[in-house]
Design a protein around this motif. Sequence first.
Motif, PDB file in Angstrom:
ATOM      1  N   VAL A   1      43.217  53.969  27.683  1.00 32.62           N
ATOM      2  CA  VAL A   1      42.367  52.925  27.098  1.00 32.62           C
ATOM      3  C   VAL A   1      41.935  51.995  28.228  1.00 32.62           C
ATOM      4  CG1 VAL A   1      42.225  51.044  25.429  1.00 32.62           C
ATOM      5  CG2 VAL A   1      43.594  53.075  24.904  1.00 32.62           C
ATOM      6  N   GLY A   2      40.618  51.964  28.516  1.00 32.59           N
ATOM      7  CA  GLY A   2      40.098  51.094  29.572  1.00 32.59           C
ATOM      8  C   GLY A   2      39.558  51.891  30.737  1.00 32.59           C
TER       9      GLY A   2
ATOM     10  N   GLY B   1      38.353  50.698  33.725  1.00 31.02           N
ATOM     11  CA  GLY B   1      38.259  49.918  34.970  1.00 31.02           C
ATOM     12  C   GLY B   1      38.964  50.689  36.081  1.00 31.02           C
TER      13      GLY B   1
ATOM     14  N   GLU C   1      36.508  53.572  26.566  1.00 27.98           N
ATOM     15  CA  GLU C   1      36.053  52.309  27.160  1.00 27.98           C
ATOM     16  C   GLU C   1      35.260  51.524  26.106  1.00 27.98           C
ATOM     17  OE1 GLU C   1      36.210  50.253  29.903  1.00 27.98           O
ATOM     18  OE2 GLU C   1      34.769  49.094  28.729  1.00 27.98           O
ATOM     19  N   ALA C   2      35.623  50.263  25.924  1.00 27.19           N
ATOM     20  CA  ALA C   2      34.996  49.434  24.887  1.00 27.19           C
ATOM     21  C   ALA C   2      33.519  49.170  25.153  1.00 27.19           C
ATOM     22  CB  ALA C   2      35.726  48.100  24.787  1.00 27.19           C
ATOM     23  N   ASP C   3      33.169  49.021  26.433  1.00 30.11           N
ATOM     24  CA  ASP C   3      31.801  48.634  26.797  1.00 30.11           C
ATOM     25  C   ASP C   3      31.253  49.744  27.691  1.00 30.11           C
ATOM     26  OD1 ASP C   3      29.517  47.277  27.535  1.00 30.11           O
ATOM     27  OD2 ASP C   3      30.526  45.545  28.351  1.00 30.11           O
ATOM     28  N   ARG C   4      30.712  49.422  28.851  1.00 28.72           N
ATOM     29  CA  ARG C   4      30.416  50.408  29.897  1.00 28.72           C
ATOM     30  C   ARG C   4      31.643  50.480  30.800  1.00 28.72           C
ATOM     31  NH1 ARG C   4      25.847  51.580  32.082  1.00 28.72           N
ATOM     32  NH2 ARG C   4      27.134  53.376  32.549  1.00 28.72           N
TER      33      ARG C   4
ATOM     34  N   LEU D   1      33.663  50.189  34.132  1.00 27.59           N
ATOM     35  CA  LEU D   1      33.516  49.288  35.282  1.00 27.59           C
ATOM     36  C   LEU D   1      32.670  48.061  34.970  1.00 27.59           C
ATOM     37  CD1 LEU D   1      33.110  52.172  37.861  1.00 27.59           C
ATOM     38  CD2 LEU D   1      35.125  50.748  37.493  1.00 27.59           C
ATOM     39  N   SER D   2      32.806  47.558  33.743  1.00 27.24           N
ATOM     40  CA  SER D   2      32.093  46.323  33.392  1.00 27.24           C
ATOM     41  C   SER D   2      33.057  45.144  33.350  1.00 27.24           C
ATOM     42  CB  SER D   2      31.403  46.490  32.031  1.00 27.24           C
ATOM     43  OG  SER D   2      32.379  46.804  31.038  1.00 27.24           O
TER      44      SER D   2
ATOM     45  N   THR E   1      36.796  43.266  35.187  1.00 22.02           N
ATOM     46  CA  THR E   1      37.145  42.528  36.414  1.00 22.02           C
ATOM     47  C   THR E   1      36.905  43.358  37.675  1.00 22.02           C
ATOM     48  OG1 THR E   1      38.732  41.268  35.139  1.00 22.02           O
ATOM     49  CG2 THR E   1      39.021  41.214  37.504  1.00 22.02           C
ATOM     50  N   THR E   2      37.054  44.674  37.576  1.00 20.25           N
ATOM     51  CA  THR E   2      36.866  45.528  38.760  1.00 20.25           C
ATOM     52  C   THR E   2      35.490  45.324  39.398  1.00 20.25           C
ATOM     53  OG1 THR E   2      38.389  47.167  37.860  1.00 20.25           O
ATOM     54  CG2 THR E   2      36.814  47.963  39.500  1.00 20.25           C
TER      55      THR E   2
ATOM     56  N   SER F   1      43.682  48.358  29.632  1.00 14.52           N
ATOM     57  CA  SER F   1      42.538  47.565  29.154  1.00 14.52           C
ATOM     58  C   SER F   1      42.533  46.165  29.763  1.00 14.52           C
ATOM     59  CB  SER F   1      42.556  47.492  27.629  1.00 14.52           C
ATOM     60  OG  SER F   1      43.802  46.980  27.180  1.00 14.52           O
ATOM     61  N   HIS F   2      43.125  45.997  30.933  1.00 13.91           N
ATOM     62  CA  HIS F   2      43.230  44.717  31.608  1.00 13.91           C
ATOM     63  C   HIS F   2      44.278  43.863  30.888  1.00 13.91           C
ATOM     64  CE1 HIS F   2      41.524  40.842  33.425  1.00 13.91           C
ATOM     65  NE2 HIS F   2      42.059  41.545  34.396  1.00 13.91           N
TER      66      HIS F   2
ATOM     67  N   GLN G   1      38.026  36.759  36.235  1.00 12.99           N
ATOM     68  CA  GLN G   1      39.381  36.344  35.874  1.00 12.99           C
ATOM     69  C   GLN G   1      40.315  37.544  35.867  1.00 12.99           C
ATOM     70  OE1 GLN G   1      38.501  34.494  32.079  1.00 12.99           O
ATOM     71  NE2 GLN G   1      39.477  36.156  30.952  1.00 12.99           N
ATOM     72  N   ASP G   2      41.591  37.239  36.104  1.00 16.48           N
ATOM     73  CA  ASP G   2      42.593  38.309  36.118  1.00 16.48           C
ATOM     74  C   ASP G   2      43.833  37.832  35.367  1.00 16.48           C
ATOM     75  OD1 ASP G   2      43.230  40.917  36.683  1.00 16.48           O
ATOM     76  OD2 ASP G   2      43.964  40.527  38.705  1.00 16.48           O
TER      77      ASP G   2
ATOM     78  N   PHE H   1      47.924  42.050  37.085  1.00 16.61           N
ATOM     79  CA  PHE H   1      47.830  42.368  38.511  1.00 16.61           C
ATOM     80  C   PHE H   1      47.752  41.131  39.409  1.00 16.61           C
ATOM     81  CE2 PHE H   1      46.112  46.472  36.709  1.00 16.61           C
ATOM     82  CZ  PHE H   1      47.266  47.197  37.005  1.00 16.61           C
TER      83      PHE H   1
HETATM   84  C1  LIG Z   1      38.132  36.542  41.719  1.00 13.96           C
HETATM   85  C2  LIG Z   1      38.993  37.761  41.833  1.00 13.96           C
HETATM   86  C3  LIG Z   1      39.097  38.403  43.065  1.00 13.96           C
HETATM   87  C4  LIG Z   1      39.928  39.531  43.180  1.00 13.96           C
HETATM   88  N1  LIG Z   1      40.039  40.135  44.391  1.00 13.96           N
HETATM   89  C5  LIG Z   1      40.906  41.164  44.540  1.00 13.96           C
HETATM   90  C6  LIG Z   1      41.086  41.764  45.809  1.00 13.96           C
HETATM   91  O1  LIG Z   1      40.457  41.393  46.801  1.00 13.96           O
HETATM   92  N2  LIG Z   1      41.986  42.767  45.914  1.00 13.96           N
HETATM   93  C7  LIG Z   1      42.720  43.182  44.848  1.00 13.96           C
HETATM   94  O2  LIG Z   1      43.585  44.055  45.016  1.00 13.96           O
HETATM   95  N3  LIG Z   1      42.514  42.674  43.611  1.00 13.96           N
HETATM   96  C8  LIG Z   1      41.635  41.673  43.441  1.00 13.96           C
HETATM   97  N4  LIG Z   1      41.443  41.133  42.208  1.00 13.96           N
HETATM   98  C9  LIG Z   1      42.108  41.735  41.037  1.00 13.96           C
HETATM   99  C10 LIG Z   1      41.437  43.014  40.577  1.00 13.96           C
HETATM  100  O3  LIG Z   1      40.038  42.898  40.662  1.00 13.96           O
HETATM  101  C11 LIG Z   1      41.843  43.311  39.117  1.00 13.96           C
HETATM  102  O4  LIG Z   1      43.242  43.184  38.987  1.00 13.96           O
HETATM  103  C12 LIG Z   1      41.448  44.728  38.729  1.00 13.96           C
HETATM  104  O5  LIG Z   1      40.070  44.906  38.926  1.00 13.96           O
HETATM  105  C13 LIG Z   1      41.830  44.991  37.272  1.00 13.96           C
HETATM  106  O6  LIG Z   1      41.436  46.297  36.956  1.00 13.96           O
HETATM  107  P1  LIG Z   1      41.631  46.825  35.472  1.00 13.96           P
HETATM  108  O7  LIG Z   1      41.163  48.215  35.433  1.00 13.96           O
HETATM  109  O8  LIG Z   1      43.027  46.518  35.055  1.00 13.96           O
HETATM  110  O9  LIG Z   1      40.719  45.860  34.592  1.00 13.96           O
HETATM  111  P2  LIG Z   1      39.147  45.906  34.285  1.00 13.96           P
HETATM  112  O10 LIG Z   1      38.356  46.217  35.486  1.00 13.96           O
HETATM  113  O11 LIG Z   1      38.842  44.626  33.587  1.00 13.96           O
HETATM  114  O12 LIG Z   1      39.002  47.115  33.293  1.00 13.96           O
HETATM  115  C14 LIG Z   1      39.531  47.092  31.998  1.00 13.96           C
HETATM  116  C15 LIG Z   1      38.566  47.817  31.087  1.00 13.96           C
HETATM  117  O13 LIG Z   1      39.157  47.948  29.796  1.00 13.96           O
HETATM  118  C16 LIG Z   1      38.141  47.794  28.828  1.00 13.96           C
HETATM  119  N5  LIG Z   1      38.739  47.411  27.551  1.00 13.96           N
HETATM  120  C17 LIG Z   1      39.239  46.198  27.193  1.00 13.96           C
HETATM  121  N6  LIG Z   1      39.682  46.238  25.904  1.00 13.96           N
HETATM  122  C18 LIG Z   1      39.458  47.511  25.474  1.00 13.96           C
HETATM  123  C19 LIG Z   1      39.693  48.177  24.244  1.00 13.96           C
HETATM  124  N7  LIG Z   1      40.232  47.539  23.183  1.00 13.96           N
HETATM  125  N8  LIG Z   1      39.331  49.478  24.133  1.00 13.96           N
HETATM  126  C20 LIG Z   1      38.781  50.157  25.182  1.00 13.96           C
HETATM  127  N9  LIG Z   1      38.537  49.548  26.373  1.00 13.96           N
HETATM  128  C21 LIG Z   1      38.876  48.259  26.525  1.00 13.96           C
HETATM  129  C22 LIG Z   1      37.246  46.719  29.411  1.00 13.96           C
HETATM  130  O14 LIG Z   1      35.942  46.764  28.834  1.00 13.96           O
HETATM  131  C23 LIG Z   1      37.257  47.076  30.887  1.00 13.96           C
HETATM  132  O15 LIG Z   1      36.184  47.915  31.242  1.00 13.96           O
HETATM  133  C24 LIG Z   1      40.633  40.013  42.049  1.00 13.96           C
HETATM  134  C25 LIG Z   1      40.502  39.378  40.818  1.00 13.96           C
HETATM  135  C26 LIG Z   1      39.708  38.254  40.708  1.00 13.96           C
HETATM  136  C27 LIG Z   1      39.613  37.579  39.390  1.00 13.96           C
END
Ligand SMILES: Cc1cc2nc3c(=O)[nH]c(=O)nc-3n(C[C@H](O)[C@H](O)[C@H](O)COP(=O)(O)OP(=O)(O)OC[C@H]3O[C@@H](n4cnc5c(N)ncnc54)[C@H](O)[C@@H]3O)c2cc1C
Length: 502
Positions: free
Chosen positions: A35-36, A38, A60-63, A65-66, A68-69, A230-231, A327-328, A354
């Motif tokens: 689920v997710g 990113g 994926e809920a949206d597109r 890579l939409s 925080t990534t 899903s973050h 945001q993270d 993270f």
């Molecule tokens: C300002 C900032 C700078 C950063 N810089 C760095 C850096 O330099 N180096 C580093 O290591 N990290 C960095 N990070 C952290 C890093 O970017 C994130 O921790 C990482 O991108 C998270 O990836 P993810 O896949 O968990 O989340 P996301 O990229 O948010 O992906 C989660 C996906 O899940 C989907 N989703 C949510 N709910 C559902 C659902 N119910 N059903 C299906 N899909 C769902 C969302 O639509 C989204 O596409 C930074 C963060 C911030 C805020």
Amino acid sequence: MASMGKDRVQSCWQTVRPPEFPKLDCGCNADAVIVGGGMCGLLCAYELLQKGVRSLVILEADRILSGTTARTAGKITSQHGLIYAALEKGMGPRAAQQYARANEEAVSRFAQIIREEKIDCDFSSCDAYVYSCTQEGAERVKAEAEAAGRLGLGAEFATECGELPFPVKGAVRFPRQARFHPMKFACRLAEILRDRGVKIYEHTPAVALNDNRVLTRAGCVYGKNVLLCSHYPFTNLRGFYFTRIVQSRSYLAALRGVPEISGIYLDCEEAGLSFRSASVGGESLLLLGWGAHQTGHETDVSHYKKLKEKARKLYPVSSVAFCWSAQDCMTDDRIPLIGRYRQFGDRVYVATGFNKWGMTGSMAAAEILSDRITSGKSGTAEVFSPDRVNFKMGAKNFFQTAADATASLLRGYAEVPKGSVAELKDGEGGIAAFAGDKIGAYRGTDGSLHAVRPVCTHLHCPLRWNPEENTWDCPCHGSRFDADGNVLEGPAFLPLEKRGPD
Ligand SMILES: Cc1cc2nc3c(=O)[nH]c(=O)nc-3n(C[C@H](O)[C@H](O)[C@H](O)COP(=O)(O)OP(=O)(O)OC[C@H]3O[C@@H](n4cnc5c(N)ncnc54)[C@H](O)[C@@H]3O)c2cc1C
Ligand code: FES
């Protein structure tokens, strides 16, 4: 489900567009359902595939890579601010060692995947620095260099950072770290997954989880293994993850006209400055990051203005090419939560929290979860276990977080409308009175009215208007909605109710 994230300001990486995928139209089964879509979800799929798991579905809920990534700073490093001295003290050398190893291996694994898959993503090896401009900070930096040295991270204390536009009192340098273009990497990874048979479905939110059955609007997707990437976990109450995670926002600007720097830099203070160079569309830009505040808790609404002022002061001849926020999820003890999600079936896993280090964090999660699924064990899993209880590093933050959330909740319930909907000026938003009720209203610059019920669809906290980004932000767990109530960031996945005059 509302469309998520449509009108947000774009980051410099989002000039690269991800490939498109269909919406799920009926239920299905798989060896693993992720689920997710990113960085975390895609890397988990890749590592599972590499370890022989063939039938994989990403929802994926949206597109893809939409989230925080697409808005990260894209540093790939095991240097996560000042963490190793605190980890050694709070959790002991074994935990610190595991954390260091998982993240160092993540840096190497990125390099290996990029090399083997020939991914063109501007990856370059570099030194990473955490610096301080104060004597007191320099002492902490020195202690970090010593702790990181004991853990074999090759860290050194340095007294200058010649590439920065100001002098520092001290810095810790980690060699052999990296930077890349996160969207070029992740978009290519998604194509590789598609070409190797992974089924990716967009606009398909997971709306509920019943052990190994993920519920979507198109039907139920059964996974022998389910990975929640899903973050913020989308599951509401089970596991009480919302008591362990807060969301923190930061701001980034990509500047033109600044000489390229080879290192990646971060102030040791939480809301300090961050620096790296990046190549975007063939142009060298300097990424300047700044600020950190809990979502929905800010009293200052001039973050963009202040970041641009800092950029002008540090680099007077520069101009701003892109400016965005992100945001993270932050955990109470600053360590991600990666492992079994005990409150569901035996084979449900989670990867979240993270702490703004989710490039290496996602890679570590992909290694740990794919190892656990395919061989039942992982060498670095213990320190990340969601079951850990870590009062030495986490208790103070936990109680502070709970107190902050309660205070925000009470403030929200007590918020008095500033006036009636009719009194809102163009470009103004907030809580307004309408027909004897409190509604959330925003009047667009064209005079149009956008009115919603300002109550979060996650766990019903009152929302706060963010006049800087024209969004409704939740002070409880960080969901965000646009002025029409569409979800911008989870854990909420349902839009706000519409209110007010039609
Ligand atoms: C300002 C900032 C700078 C950063 N810089 C760095 C850096 O330099 N180096 C580093 O290591 N990290 C960095 N990070 C952290 C890093 O970017 C994130 O921790 C990482 O991108 C998270 O990836 P993810 O896949 O968990 O989340 P996301 O990229 O948010 O992906 C989660 C996906 O899940 C989907 N989703 C949510 N709910 C559902 C659902 N119910 N059903 C299906 N899909 C769902 C969302 O639509 C989204 O596409 C930074 C963060 C911030 C805020
Ligand atoms: S994000 Fe949980 S109540 Fe709003």
